[in-house]
Design a protein around this motif. Structure first.
Motif, PDB file in Angstrom:
ATOM      1  N   GLU A 162       0.846  -1.200   0.000  1.00 29.20           N
ATOM      2  CA  GLU A 162       0.000   0.000   0.000  1.00 29.20           C
ATOM      3  C   GLU A 162       0.877   1.244   0.000  1.00 29.20           C
ATOM      4  O   GLU A 162       1.837   1.348   0.767  1.00 29.20           O
ATOM      5  CB  GLU A 162      -0.866  -0.009   1.283  1.00 29.20           C
ATOM      6  CG  GLU A 162      -1.742   1.210   1.431  1.00 29.20           C
ATOM      7  CD  GLU A 162      -2.403   1.245   2.823  1.00 29.20           C
ATOM      8  OE1 GLU A 162      -2.190   0.307   3.615  1.00 29.20           O
ATOM      9  OE2 GLU A 162      -3.108   2.229   3.098  1.00 29.20           O
ATOM     10  N   ASN A 163       0.577   2.199  -0.904  1.00 27.21           N
ATOM     11  CA  ASN A 163       1.367   3.434  -0.893  1.00 27.21           C
ATOM     12  C   ASN A 163       0.682   4.504  -0.049  1.00 27.21           C
ATOM     13  O   ASN A 163      -0.354   4.249   0.572  1.00 27.21           O
ATOM     14  CB  ASN A 163       1.674   3.903  -2.326  1.00 27.21           C
ATOM     15  CG  ASN A 163       0.426   4.355  -3.070  1.00 27.21           C
ATOM     16  OD1 ASN A 163      -0.633   4.574  -2.440  1.00 27.21           O
ATOM     17  ND2 ASN A 163       0.532   4.458  -4.379  1.00 27.21           N
ATOM     18  N   LEU A 185       4.348   3.010   9.548  1.00 31.59           N
ATOM     19  CA  LEU A 185       3.616   2.109  10.451  1.00 31.59           C
ATOM     20  C   LEU A 185       2.153   2.017  10.035  1.00 31.59           C
ATOM     21  O   LEU A 185       1.522   3.038   9.741  1.00 31.59           O
ATOM     22  CB  LEU A 185       3.723   2.609  11.898  1.00 31.59           C
ATOM     23  CG  LEU A 185       5.151   2.717  12.447  1.00 31.59           C
ATOM     24  CD1 LEU A 185       5.142   3.184  13.895  1.00 31.59           C
ATOM     25  CD2 LEU A 185       5.882   1.382  12.325  1.00 31.59           C
ATOM     26  N   GLY A 186       1.687   0.783   9.985  1.00 27.60           N
ATOM     27  CA  GLY A 186       0.288   0.565   9.654  1.00 27.60           C
ATOM     28  C   GLY A 186       0.021   0.316   8.177  1.00 27.60           C
ATOM     29  O   GLY A 186      -1.075  -0.068   7.796  1.00 27.60           O
ATOM     30  N   LYS A 187       1.060   0.517   7.317  1.00 31.53           N
ATOM     31  CA  LYS A 187       0.841   0.274   5.889  1.00 31.53           C
ATOM     32  C   LYS A 187       0.650  -1.223   5.633  1.00 31.53           C
ATOM     33  O   LYS A 187       1.264  -2.066   6.280  1.00 31.53           O
ATOM     34  CB  LYS A 187       2.046   0.799   5.092  1.00 31.53           C
ATOM     35  CG  LYS A 187       2.160   2.323   5.080  1.00 31.53           C
ATOM     36  CD  LYS A 187       1.078   2.942   4.206  1.00 31.53           C
ATOM     37  CE  LYS A 187       1.224   4.439   4.065  1.00 31.53           C
ATOM     38  NZ  LYS A 187       1.137   5.189   5.332  1.00 31.53           N
ATOM     39  N   ARG A 188      -0.206  -1.557   4.653  1.00 30.84           N
ATOM     40  CA  ARG A 188      -0.539  -2.955   4.383  1.00 30.84           C
ATOM     41  C   ARG A 188       0.454  -3.570   3.386  1.00 30.84           C
ATOM     42  O   ARG A 188       0.846  -2.938   2.405  1.00 30.84           O
ATOM     43  CB  ARG A 188      -1.940  -3.067   3.791  1.00 30.84           C
ATOM     44  CG  ARG A 188      -3.061  -2.593   4.709  1.00 30.84           C
ATOM     45  CD  ARG A 188      -4.411  -3.118   4.201  1.00 30.84           C
ATOM     46  NE  ARG A 188      -4.493  -4.575   4.305  1.00 30.84           N
ATOM     47  CZ  ARG A 188      -4.853  -5.202   5.431  1.00 30.84           C
ATOM     48  NH1 ARG A 188      -5.148  -4.520   6.519  1.00 30.84           N
ATOM     49  NH2 ARG A 188      -4.922  -6.504   5.475  1.00 30.84           N
ATOM     50  N   PHE A 207       4.784  -7.096   9.634  1.00 28.35           N
ATOM     51  CA  PHE A 207       6.044  -6.967   8.889  1.00 28.35           C
ATOM     52  C   PHE A 207       6.911  -5.902   9.560  1.00 28.35           C
ATOM     53  O   PHE A 207       6.394  -4.922  10.100  1.00 28.35           O
ATOM     54  CB  PHE A 207       5.782  -6.497   7.451  1.00 28.35           C
ATOM     55  CG  PHE A 207       5.127  -7.533   6.588  1.00 28.35           C
ATOM     56  CD1 PHE A 207       5.893  -8.432   5.869  1.00 28.35           C
ATOM     57  CD2 PHE A 207       3.738  -7.601   6.486  1.00 28.35           C
ATOM     58  CE1 PHE A 207       5.296  -9.382   5.061  1.00 28.35           C
ATOM     59  CE2 PHE A 207       3.134  -8.552   5.689  1.00 28.35           C
ATOM     60  CZ  PHE A 207       3.912  -9.445   4.966  1.00 28.35           C
ATOM     61  N   ILE A 208       8.183  -6.113   9.523  1.00 35.47           N
ATOM     62  CA  ILE A 208       9.104  -5.026   9.832  1.00 35.47           C
ATOM     63  C   ILE A 208       9.883  -4.775   8.535  1.00 35.47           C
ATOM     64  O   ILE A 208      10.351  -5.733   7.901  1.00 35.47           O
ATOM     65  CB  ILE A 208      10.059  -5.392  10.990  1.00 35.47           C
ATOM     66  CG1 ILE A 208       9.253  -5.502  12.291  1.00 35.47           C
ATOM     67  CG2 ILE A 208      11.166  -4.353  11.139  1.00 35.47           C
ATOM     68  CD1 ILE A 208      10.053  -5.932  13.498  1.00 35.47           C
ATOM     69  N   VAL A 209       9.985  -3.534   8.112  1.00 32.80           N
ATOM     70  CA  VAL A 209      10.662  -3.231   6.837  1.00 32.80           C
ATOM     71  C   VAL A 209      11.929  -2.430   7.137  1.00 32.80           C
ATOM     72  O   VAL A 209      12.078  -1.861   8.228  1.00 32.80           O
ATOM     73  CB  VAL A 209       9.756  -2.421   5.884  1.00 32.80           C
ATOM     74  CG1 VAL A 209       8.525  -3.216   5.531  1.00 32.80           C
ATOM     75  CG2 VAL A 209       9.391  -1.078   6.481  1.00 32.80           C
ATOM     76  N   ASN A 210      12.827  -2.382   6.147  1.00 36.08           N
ATOM     77  CA  ASN A 210      14.032  -1.581   6.365  1.00 36.08           C
ATOM     78  C   ASN A 210      13.789  -0.150   5.880  1.00 36.08           C
ATOM     79  O   ASN A 210      12.776   0.141   5.221  1.00 36.08           O
ATOM     80  CB  ASN A 210      15.266  -2.229   5.723  1.00 36.08           C
ATOM     81  CG  ASN A 210      15.199  -2.282   4.216  1.00 36.08           C
ATOM     82  OD1 ASN A 210      14.179  -1.942   3.621  1.00 36.08           O
ATOM     83  ND2 ASN A 210      16.288  -2.705   3.591  1.00 36.08           N
ATOM     84  N   GLU A 211      14.723   0.744   6.220  1.00 35.33           N
ATOM     85  CA  GLU A 211      14.564   2.165   5.877  1.00 35.33           C
ATOM     86  C   GLU A 211      14.438   2.382   4.376  1.00 35.33           C
ATOM     87  O   GLU A 211      13.658   3.211   3.920  1.00 35.33           O
ATOM     88  CB  GLU A 211      15.761   2.962   6.405  1.00 35.33           C
ATOM     89  CG  GLU A 211      15.794   3.083   7.918  1.00 35.33           C
ATOM     90  CD  GLU A 211      17.102   3.686   8.401  1.00 35.33           C
ATOM     91  OE1 GLU A 211      17.068   4.729   9.067  1.00 35.33           O
ATOM     92  OE2 GLU A 211      18.167   3.108   8.088  1.00 35.33           O
ATOM     93  N   THR A 212      15.239   1.595   3.610  1.00 35.66           N
ATOM     94  CA  THR A 212      15.202   1.752   2.154  1.00 35.66           C
ATOM     95  C   THR A 212      13.807   1.443   1.610  1.00 35.66           C
ATOM     96  O   THR A 212      13.303   2.123   0.715  1.00 35.66           O
ATOM     97  CB  THR A 212      16.243   0.827   1.494  1.00 35.66           C
ATOM     98  OG1 THR A 212      17.523   1.192   2.000  1.00 35.66           O
ATOM     99  CG2 THR A 212      16.240   0.947  -0.010  1.00 35.66           C
ATOM    100  N   PHE A 213      13.195   0.404   2.183  1.00 35.85           N
ATOM    101  CA  PHE A 213      11.838   0.036   1.779  1.00 35.85           C
ATOM    102  C   PHE A 213      10.915   1.248   1.982  1.00 35.85           C
ATOM    103  O   PHE A 213      10.198   1.680   1.056  1.00 35.85           O
ATOM    104  CB  PHE A 213      11.372  -1.152   2.637  1.00 35.85           C
ATOM    105  CG  PHE A 213      10.137  -1.841   2.133  1.00 35.85           C
ATOM    106  CD1 PHE A 213       9.016  -1.114   1.703  1.00 35.85           C
ATOM    107  CD2 PHE A 213      10.053  -3.238   2.092  1.00 35.85           C
ATOM    108  CE1 PHE A 213       7.870  -1.758   1.258  1.00 35.85           C
ATOM    109  CE2 PHE A 213       8.919  -3.885   1.633  1.00 35.85           C
ATOM    110  CZ  PHE A 213       7.828  -3.141   1.227  1.00 35.85           C
ATOM    111  N   ALA A 214      10.969   1.819   3.206  1.00 31.69           N
ATOM    112  CA  ALA A 214      10.089   2.951   3.537  1.00 31.69           C
ATOM    113  C   ALA A 214      10.370   4.142   2.617  1.00 31.69           C
ATOM    114  O   ALA A 214       9.445   4.788   2.114  1.00 31.69           O
ATOM    115  CB  ALA A 214      10.285   3.338   5.002  1.00 31.69           C
ATOM    116  N   GLU A 215      11.676   4.377   2.378  1.00 30.86           N
ATOM    117  CA  GLU A 215      12.035   5.508   1.508  1.00 30.86           C
ATOM    118  C   GLU A 215      11.548   5.291   0.083  1.00 30.86           C
ATOM    119  O   GLU A 215      10.983   6.190  -0.534  1.00 30.86           O
ATOM    120  CB  GLU A 215      13.560   5.654   1.463  1.00 30.86           C
ATOM    121  CG  GLU A 215      14.120   6.667   2.442  1.00 30.86           C
ATOM    122  CD  GLU A 215      15.621   6.553   2.523  1.00 30.86           C
ATOM    123  OE1 GLU A 215      16.268   6.397   1.462  1.00 30.86           O
ATOM    124  OE2 GLU A 215      16.142   6.570   3.663  1.00 30.86           O
TER     125      GLU A 215
END
Lengths: 227, 810
Positions: free
Chosen positions: B518-519, B580-583, B564-572
């Motif tokens: 989800e964006n 937080l909370g993205k599907r 899920f826990i994502v890395n910073e690059t993923f979030a960027e």
């Protein structure tokens, strides 16, 4: 005539100076003659001998060897005439250190393409004649000065040249060995070989028929001596 | 000819020092070239032992899903059969399917050993690939699903020298497999290595076309095709396109995916393949590097010869002059000098071969290079001829200039010029010394720069702790279901600070898939991500840092499959204002982001950090099929106290021996495993370093000879200077000054060359050490110091002798 020169000049040029080593040298040597060139150091004796031996070329003038004008020949043709007609004897012997006595003497025959079967008897004969045969397998470094010069003479005559050029042949030898070498040259002369010798020694000059004196690149006097 | 040989040998004997320097330099160079040549030959002849290698191709393929391309060496299990059925150009196919994700344990009676490379293979594998069969019938060996073909080493391990045909081996699942064939061990230069092959007939290809088509999107095995002789690989594009249209387009359109396949000639795979999920391959550019180093060393040794021969020219001038006066032409003299050089090179080749034999027998060179090297001159006439031919060529190259130079002298110059070298020849020699030092300094500087990068790679913080982390394989559901027991038992071991589990190993191939993410606008978009399932406490055991949100919780069973826990690059990359909370929907896991972890290098430092997601591992194994229960594996990572490592490992082994008696205990250190990612770079760095040192040594050998000669030539001058009051140091400075100036000049050029070469190499790393300009200064200083010491050693005696001796010298 074996040698005829006319107006030979030899100049050495560097950036700053021009030195005249030979100046207007005209000279004739007959077949079978024994000529001595005398003069002080630096007078041009050796330069003249080198030109006569076709290992150097004159700057001006003509040089006829056996009637042929060779003064402008390229090295290749000079080399051809040289190996067929001229034998050299040097003051410092100039033997090749890495070759044995036998191989040093054999070398001129190799270069004139004499077949191996013919070379052996000729080398052996000349070694016998110079009384050095027992040293045939030695290297120059293992011989005395007199023995080395006998090898050098053997090498000079093995090809039966018309002309032998000897540059101070006894200069590095004691009197006994020197006399020995001069007797050999005298013997060769008696057998008909033409010889031109450069020397400082009046005693050696006495072995020749004719002596010329040089000074500052010029022939200043010519005198004939009794053989 | 005979006379020339005699004279050459006499010269060699007469001038022993000169001969030793030349032969030593050339022999070392030839030995280096031989070692590198054997290595290159191995690398360039990969898979050529297969008689039909010109007809065998590997199919590889590329999937484009949602805009991201993935190229795989592995293909669908049905692809080979479908291509063979539909296209007459495809004459036959054979497949290899890895038998285990990591090593496979095979039992025979009470013996059990792990095997790295065991594959299921088609029963025609011995038709397509060339094997030396020792026992058994290759026609029928793998027809029965319960059969195996094993290598000679494999057979020896279980049965010694006995013929094992008819014996059985078993996997953990206990299914007996009958050994029906023994083949000679594969040559080391084979891209696909295996110790045992099991029958792939265990897995059936469905007859139904629809069922087959469904399998085309699952990749997992290597497929090799037999094509007509001289088949043009470009023509396969048409087959690929046609195949896609007929069999895959319909499903692909739903997935918004495209697919294409192409074929790689068998012998090209090792050096030209660049697809994922492949066996380790070679690096063409490293081969160029090795070849260049070999060539440099040879050039440096040839330069020694040229320099020493022309420096000594004045000594031989008299002999040249006399020979010319006596009537020798130029050619015989040139031939004589060339012949001498060739003789030197041939003697050096013999010494070089002896050096290589000794080095191969007594040094770890094979371990350094990472491959087996064989020098069998009698059994390999081609190699012998190549060595002789190359040596003659080296001799001619080294001898050409000296021959031309020496024979060119006019007879009188040769006589009166004795003892004097022309200015031109001195300049030429200086130019050659300059070239030697440019090469040497460039190699030293490159080695230092490469070593700096290797240190950087080893020391760079990766975003997790790699020290004191031990990785233990947990095999089979029986053990995994008792994970709590394992944890409890291990917690009691002194020195165990923490532990967790994971489905993959950091630094190794990890699953890459397309997830629906989800964006910021609430729209779901397909995104390619790398991911890994982990057990409790993974982040804390690995020392990873959370920058937002929370870790997975042991108490919240609801976390499994939903977080899920994502890395910073993923979030960027997603451009999230609030991660937080993205599907995210990834396979069976469908949930929300609960945390963001600081970026960590889950791949080697060749690659920049990519989007990465972790999620809790499933602990429910009830859906796993009966057979697969034995083959599910996970990694247990244990954080140990550094000072109790040995005792803790012994205790851990004890625990596993009780909890899992059928699997021999196996573990590895995480840092070792990560270091292996740079094995080829480390090899390259080490080798360039070693050969660079040899290069400098040979250059100094030449300098030693040249210094000896110069000293000898200037003995009289040295004497006069000393009479006038020069000190020994001043004399040594006088003799070394020119060379040191040359080195300084060479350093500038060498630094540029080294910088450009290493910059190219560093381009392969996403993370690179900054270039320290001091490195070039150090390299220059090393070269200058070695050169100065060399010259000083040589001229020390003359410089210290009584000046009268020097004056008397003539």
């Amino acid at each position: 005539m074996i040698i005829e020169t006319e107006g030979l000049r030899k100049l050495y040029r560097t950036d700053l100076v021009e030195t005249t080593a030979l100046d207007d040298v005209s000279l004739a040597v007959e077949q079978g003659q024994f000529l001595t060139i005398m003069g002080p150091s630096g007078c041009g004796k050796s330069t003249l001998l080198h030109i006569l031996g076709l290992i150097d070329t004159p700057t001006e003038g003509t040089y006829r060897f056996l009637g042929e004008d060779v003064s402008r020949y390229a090295e290749r043709r000079r080399s051809l005439i040289r190996k067929q007609n001229i034998g050299f004897v040097f003051q410092n012997f100039n033997l090749i250190d890495e070759l044995t006595v036998y191989e040093n003497v054999e070398l001129p025959l190799v270069y004139t393409k004499i077949p191996a079967s013919e070379r052996r008897p000729r080398v052996e004969a000349v070694l016998e004649r110079m009384d050095i045969a027992h040293r045939r397998n030695h290297f120059p470094g293992q011989l005395s000065g007199g023995q080395q010069q006998r090898v050098a003479v053997a090498r000079a005559v093995v090809n039966q040249p018309n002309l032998i050029l000897a540059d101070e042949p006894t200069g590095n030898l004691d009197s006994e060995n020197g006399d020995e070498v001069m007797r050999i040259l005298q013997q060769l002369h008696a057998d008909g070989t033409s010889i031109v010798m450069v020397t400082h020694s009046a005693e050696n000059a006495a072995f020749s028929e004719r002596t010329i004196r040089m000074l500052d690149g010029r022939v200043v006097s010519a005198a004939a001596a009794a053989a | 000819m005979n006379a020339y040989l005699k004279i050459a040998l006499r010269n060699l004997y007469r001038e022993k020092r000169y001969a030793i320097i030349n032969i030593a330099g050339l022999a070392l160079a030839i030995a280096c070239c031989l070692v590198l040549g054997l290595y290159l030959r191995g690398e360039l002849s990969y898979d050529r032992h297969n008689v039909d290698h010109e007809k065998i191709y590997r199919v590889v393929n590329e999937f484009n899903l949602g805009g991201s391309e993935d190229r795989f060496a592995v293909t669908s299990p049905v692809l080979g059969q479908m291509l063979t059925d539909a296209y007459p150009e495809v004459e036959d196919y054979t497949r290899f399917r890895p038998a285990a994700e990591n090593r496979l344990l095979l039992h025979h009676e009470d013996q059990a050993y792990y095997w790295d490379s065991v594959y299921f293979a088609d029963d025609n594998v011995f038709d397509v690939f060339t094997h030396d069969v020792i026992y058994g019938d290759p026609e029928t060996a793998l027809v029965d699903p319960a059969s195996a073909a094993v290598s000679e080493s494999f057979a020896r391990r279980y049965w010694g020298d006995e013929n094992p045909i008819g014996e059985t081996i078993a996997t953990d699942a206990g299914v007996p497999l009958t050994v029906r064939l023994v083949f000679a061990d594969l040559p080391p230069n084979t891209h696909l290595k295996y110790d045992a092959l099991l029958s792939i007939n265990y897995f059936r290809i469905p007859d139904d076309t629809t069922q087959r088509r469904q399998q085309l999107f699952n990749v997992g095995l290597y497929t090799y095709l037999v094509m007509p002789q001289d088949y043009d690989v470009q023509d396969f594009a048409a087959i690929s396109a046609d195949f896609f249209d007929k069999n895959m387009a319909e499903t692909a359109n739903q997935l918004r995916a495209t697919w294409r396949a192409w074929i790689q000639p068998l012998a090209d795979i090792h050096l030209s393949s660049d697809v994922g999920y492949d066996e380790p391959t070679g690096n063409r550019y490293y081969l160029y590097g090795f070849a260049a180093v070999a060539l440099f060393i040879l050039v440096v040794a040839c330069i020694n010869y040229v320099n020493l021969a022309t420096a000594r020219a004045t000594r031989r001038a008299r002999s040249v002059g006399i020979r010319k006066i006596l009537g020798s032409g130029r050619w015989p003299l040139m031939l004589q000098f060339l012949g001498e050089a060739v003789l030197f090179a041939l003697i050096a080749a013999v010494v070089g071969v002896v050096i290589v034999e000794v080095v191969l027998a007594f040094s770890p060179v094979e371990r350094l290079i990472g491959t087996e090297l064989r020098l069998d001159l009698l059994g390999d006439p081609g190699l012998t001829a190549a060595i002789v031919g190359a040596s003659i060529l080296v001799g001619v190259l080294a001898g050409l200039y000296p021959a031309v130079y020496l024979s060119s002298w006019a007879p009188l110059t040769a006589l009166v010029g004795e003892g004097k070298a022309s200015r031109g020849s001195i300049r030429f020699r200086q130019g050659l010394v300059l070239a030697q030092f440019v090469i040497s300094i460039a190699v030293i500087a490159s080695t230092l720069l490469m070593a700096a990068q290797m240190r950087y790679v080893a020391d760079r913080p990766l975003g997790f702790e790699k020290q004191n982390r031990v990785m233990i394989t947990l095999r089979g559901v029986d053990l995994l279901e008792r994970e709590d027991t394992v944890r409890n038992e291990l917690s009691a071991v002194p020195g165990v600070l923490g532990m967790s589990t994971s489905a993959s190993l950091l630094g190794r191939d990890m699953p890459v898939n397309v997830a629906n993410v989800e964006n910021d606008d609430g729209v779901v978009q397909p995104t390619t991500i790398t991911h890994m399932g982990v057990g409790d406490d993974y982040l804390s055991v690995m020392g990873m840092r959370l920058v937002a949100g929370r870790d997975f919780s042991q108490r919240l069973l609801t976390d499994v499959g939903t977080t899920f826990i994502v890395n910073e690059t993923f979030a960027e990359n997603m451009g999230w204002s609030e991660p937080l909370g993205k599907r995210i929907q990834l396979g069976p896991n469908n949930g929300r982001v609960i945390g963001v972890v600081s970026d960590f290098n889950f791949q080697s430092l060749h690659t920049a950090v990519e989007p990465f997601a972790i999620y809790p591992l499933q602990t429910d194994f009830s859906n796993v099929s009966e057979v697969n229960r034995f083959f599910v594996t996970r990694w247990l990572v244990v954080n140990l106290a550094g000072d109790q490592m040995g005792s803790a490992l012994r205790d851990i082994e004890e625990v596993f021996r009780e909890l899992d008696p059928i699997h021999p205990f196996e573990f590895r250190f995480l840092d070792d495993s990560l270091n292996e990612l740079y094995a080829s770079e480390q090899t390259l760095t080490r080798l360039i370093g070693i050969f660079g040192a040899i290069c400098v040594f040979i250059a100094c050998l030449g300098l030693f000879g040249l210094a000896a000669f110069t000293t000898e030539q200037r003995t009289k001058e040295i004497g006069i200077r000393k009479v006038l009051g020069a000190t020994a140091a001043q004399i040594i400075w006088l003799l070394s000054r020119n060379v040191l100036l040359l080195i300084l000049a060479g350093a500038v050029l060498a630094s540029v060359i080294a910088y450009l070469a290493v910059d190219e190499w560093l381009a392969g790393f996403a993370y690179r050490a900054p270039v320290n300009p001091l490195v070039f200064g150090v390299a220059t200083l090393v070269a200058a110091a070695v050169a100065y010491v060399t010259i000083a050693l040589q001229s020390y005696r003359t410089a210290h002798d009584d000046p009268v001796d020097a004056l008397r010298y003539e």
